[in-house]
Design a protein around this motif. Structure first.
Motif, PDB file in Angstrom:
ATOM      1  N   LYS A 107     -10.818  35.255   8.451  1.00  0.00           N
ATOM      2  CA  LYS A 107      -9.808  36.181   8.955  1.00  0.00           C
ATOM      3  C   LYS A 107      -9.296  37.025   7.795  1.00  0.00           C
ATOM      4  O   LYS A 107      -8.983  36.497   6.723  1.00  0.00           O
ATOM      5  N   ILE A 108      -9.214  38.327   8.009  1.00  0.00           N
ATOM      6  CA  ILE A 108      -8.727  39.255   6.995  1.00  0.00           C
ATOM      7  C   ILE A 108      -7.333  39.719   7.399  1.00  0.00           C
ATOM      8  O   ILE A 108      -7.139  40.287   8.476  1.00  0.00           O
ATOM      9  N   GLY A 109      -6.368  39.479   6.531  1.00  0.00           N
ATOM     10  CA  GLY A 109      -5.002  39.897   6.779  1.00  0.00           C
ATOM     11  C   GLY A 109      -4.559  40.952   5.792  1.00  0.00           C
ATOM     12  O   GLY A 109      -5.274  41.915   5.514  1.00  0.00           O
ATOM     13  N   MET A 110      -3.374  40.776   5.223  1.00  0.00           N
ATOM     14  CA  MET A 110      -2.791  41.765   4.328  1.00  0.00           C
ATOM     15  C   MET A 110      -3.626  41.925   3.058  1.00  0.00           C
ATOM     16  O   MET A 110      -3.837  40.973   2.319  1.00  0.00           O
ATOM     17  N   MET A 111      -4.101  43.138   2.799  1.00  0.00           N
ATOM     18  CA  MET A 111      -4.841  43.442   1.578  1.00  0.00           C
ATOM     19  C   MET A 111      -3.903  44.045   0.529  1.00  0.00           C
ATOM     20  O   MET A 111      -3.820  43.573  -0.577  1.00  0.00           O
ATOM     21  N   GLY A 112      -3.245  45.147   0.886  1.00  0.00           N
ATOM     22  CA  GLY A 112      -2.187  45.678   0.033  1.00  0.00           C
ATOM     23  C   GLY A 112      -2.582  46.752  -0.944  1.00  0.00           C
ATOM     24  O   GLY A 112      -1.730  47.492  -1.417  1.00  0.00           O
ATOM     25  N   SER A 113      -3.879  46.875  -1.282  1.00  0.00           N
ATOM     26  CA  SER A 113      -4.278  47.916  -2.227  1.00  0.00           C
ATOM     27  C   SER A 113      -5.761  48.217  -2.052  1.00  0.00           C
ATOM     28  O   SER A 113      -6.541  47.357  -1.633  1.00  0.00           O
ATOM     29  N   PRO A 114      -6.166  49.450  -2.393  1.00  0.00           N
ATOM     30  CA  PRO A 114      -7.599  49.783  -2.339  1.00  0.00           C
ATOM     31  C   PRO A 114      -8.437  48.886  -3.241  1.00  0.00           C
ATOM     32  O   PRO A 114      -9.575  48.544  -2.883  1.00  0.00           O
ATOM     33  N   ALA A 115      -7.900  48.497  -4.389  1.00  0.00           N
ATOM     34  CA  ALA A 115      -8.660  47.629  -5.293  1.00  0.00           C
ATOM     35  C   ALA A 115      -8.953  46.287  -4.641  1.00  0.00           C
ATOM     36  O   ALA A 115     -10.082  45.773  -4.719  1.00  0.00           O
ATOM     37  N   THR A 116      -7.950  45.714  -3.996  1.00  0.00           N
ATOM     38  CA  THR A 116      -8.150  44.441  -3.318  1.00  0.00           C
ATOM     39  C   THR A 116      -9.155  44.575  -2.179  1.00  0.00           C
ATOM     40  O   THR A 116     -10.004  43.701  -1.972  1.00  0.00           O
ATOM     41  N   ILE A 117      -9.071  45.662  -1.458  1.00  0.00           N
ATOM     42  CA  ILE A 117     -10.017  45.904  -0.373  1.00  0.00           C
ATOM     43  C   ILE A 117     -11.444  45.948  -0.915  1.00  0.00           C
ATOM     44  O   ILE A 117     -12.370  45.376  -0.332  1.00  0.00           O
ATOM     45  N   GLY A 118     -11.643  46.599  -2.051  1.00  0.00           N
ATOM     46  CA  GLY A 118     -12.972  46.643  -2.650  1.00  0.00           C
ATOM     47  C   GLY A 118     -13.469  45.273  -3.058  1.00  0.00           C
ATOM     48  O   GLY A 118     -14.640  44.934  -2.837  1.00  0.00           O
ATOM     49  N   THR A 119     -12.594  44.456  -3.635  1.00  0.00           N
ATOM     50  CA  THR A 119     -12.969  43.108  -4.044  1.00  0.00           C
ATOM     51  C   THR A 119     -13.360  42.259  -2.840  1.00  0.00           C
ATOM     52  O   THR A 119     -14.375  41.553  -2.857  1.00  0.00           O
ATOM     53  N   VAL A 120     -12.553  42.332  -1.798  1.00  0.00           N
ATOM     54  CA  VAL A 120     -12.812  41.527  -0.599  1.00  0.00           C
ATOM     55  C   VAL A 120     -14.046  42.026   0.134  1.00  0.00           C
ATOM     56  O   VAL A 120     -14.868  41.235   0.613  1.00  0.00           O
ATOM     57  N   ALA A 121     -14.204  43.340   0.243  1.00  0.00           N
ATOM     58  CA  ALA A 121     -15.374  43.895   0.928  1.00  0.00           C
ATOM     59  C   ALA A 121     -16.661  43.457   0.247  1.00  0.00           C
ATOM     60  O   ALA A 121     -17.656  43.128   0.912  1.00  0.00           O
ATOM     61  N   ALA A 122     -16.668  43.420  -1.081  1.00  0.00           N
ATOM     62  CA  ALA A 122     -17.861  42.985  -1.808  1.00  0.00           C
ATOM     63  C   ALA A 122     -18.182  41.527  -1.504  1.00  0.00           C
ATOM     64  O   ALA A 122     -19.349  41.158  -1.321  1.00  0.00           O
TER      65      ALA A 122
END
Length: 293
Positions: A107-122
């Protein structure tokens, strides 16, 4: 009220393993705390990898105080979790120990920043996840508007295409679909549009935002369009309802429930939690995940 899961497991079985990648919410009503409580109530083994820490500020209208985790810390959490429970953990040939549960639902919840989104997406792209449930948290109250917009755009571009199931609330459904939602028919249209854009199963939440006696959500998977409704419990949103709904969907999918059955179970679970909500000194109540008991 007695709550029965649609995909109950035998006590002899190992529990399904599920991961939430989300923020910590200090009062315990939402975020990773709500996810873990939901997972436990529904009989799955929950893991939380934190992306940020959110603390409401009682001296500033209860706005969020938002602290992102360092990217290396997020990456380290994901590495440890997938090494321990991923499909190939402990098995160089790509297999697993007989009977050992495999982490294939997140489950994907609060990311909070584009950098975090990139880390999680990878990490998602590199993993072998059968179910990716996205609770598309687009706004963190208290963030700078420009930063929030960048985060929203990155979430839509990098995480939404990887999702298999998405649970937008009223505001998020408007943002993702580009439609104005004023009633059940426009909520249906938004759910259909989001599915067309993402390919994911959609559970679009009207909740208390739409007028009428019922809290209404719309399920759409490309074929089945179903309205899920339950009598409203008050007219004010309850903290943790959205997190818990997505977490309940996640738990049920991990146990083998079909998407529509997972949505129905999650709706009943959250309705019971709202009915038995917990009050505090904050200007909002919190959903109790044990309410179905």
């Amino acid at each position: 009220m007695t709550f029965a899961s649609t995909a109950a497991q035998s006590p002899a079985q190992s529990p399904a393993v599920v991961l939430t990648i989300a923020g910590s919410e200090a009062t315990g009503g939402a975020g990773a705390q709500a996810d873990l409580k939901t997972f436990q109530e529904l009989g799955v083994f929950g893991i939380a990898n934190l992306t940020c820490i959110v603390s409401f500020d009682p001296n500033d209208n209860w706005n969020h105080r938002f602290v992102p985790m360092e990217q290396q810390v997020i990456a380290d959490q994901l590495e440890a979790t997938t090494a321990a429970y991923g499909a190939a953990a402990g098995a160089p040939s790509g297999g697993t120990e007989p009977g050992r549960p495999v982490l294939d639902t997140v489950k994907i919840g609060m990311m909070g920043s584009p950098a975090t989104i990139g880390t999680v997406a990878a990490a998602l792209a590199a993993g072998d996840f059968r179910n990716v449930v996205l609770d598309p948290v687009l706004i963190c109250k208290g963030q700078e508007p420009g930063h929030a917009l960048d985060t929203d755009q990155a979430l839509k571009a990098e995480i939404l295409p990887l999702a298999t199931f998405v649970t937008p609330n009223h505001f998020e459904a408007e943002s993702l679909s580009g439609l104005v939602i004023t009633d059940v028919e426009s909520l249906k249209a938004a759910a259909i549009r989001i599915h067309e854009l993402s390919g994911a199963v959609v559970l679009a939440k009207g909740g208390v935002r739409l007028s009428g006696p019922d809290a209404v959500d719309v399920y759409y998977d490309g074929e089945t369009l179903e309205v899920l409704s339950a009598p409203k419990v008050g007219e004010v949103a309850v903290s943790g309802a959205g997190c818990s709904l997505a977490a309940a969907v996640t738990a049920e999918l991990a146990k083998g429930a079909a998407p529509l059955e997972a949505a129905r179970t999650a709706k009943a679970f959250v309705t019971a939690g709202i009915r038995n909500r917990v009050a505090s000194g904050a200007p909002f109540d919190a959903l109790w995940q044990g309410g179905s008991r």
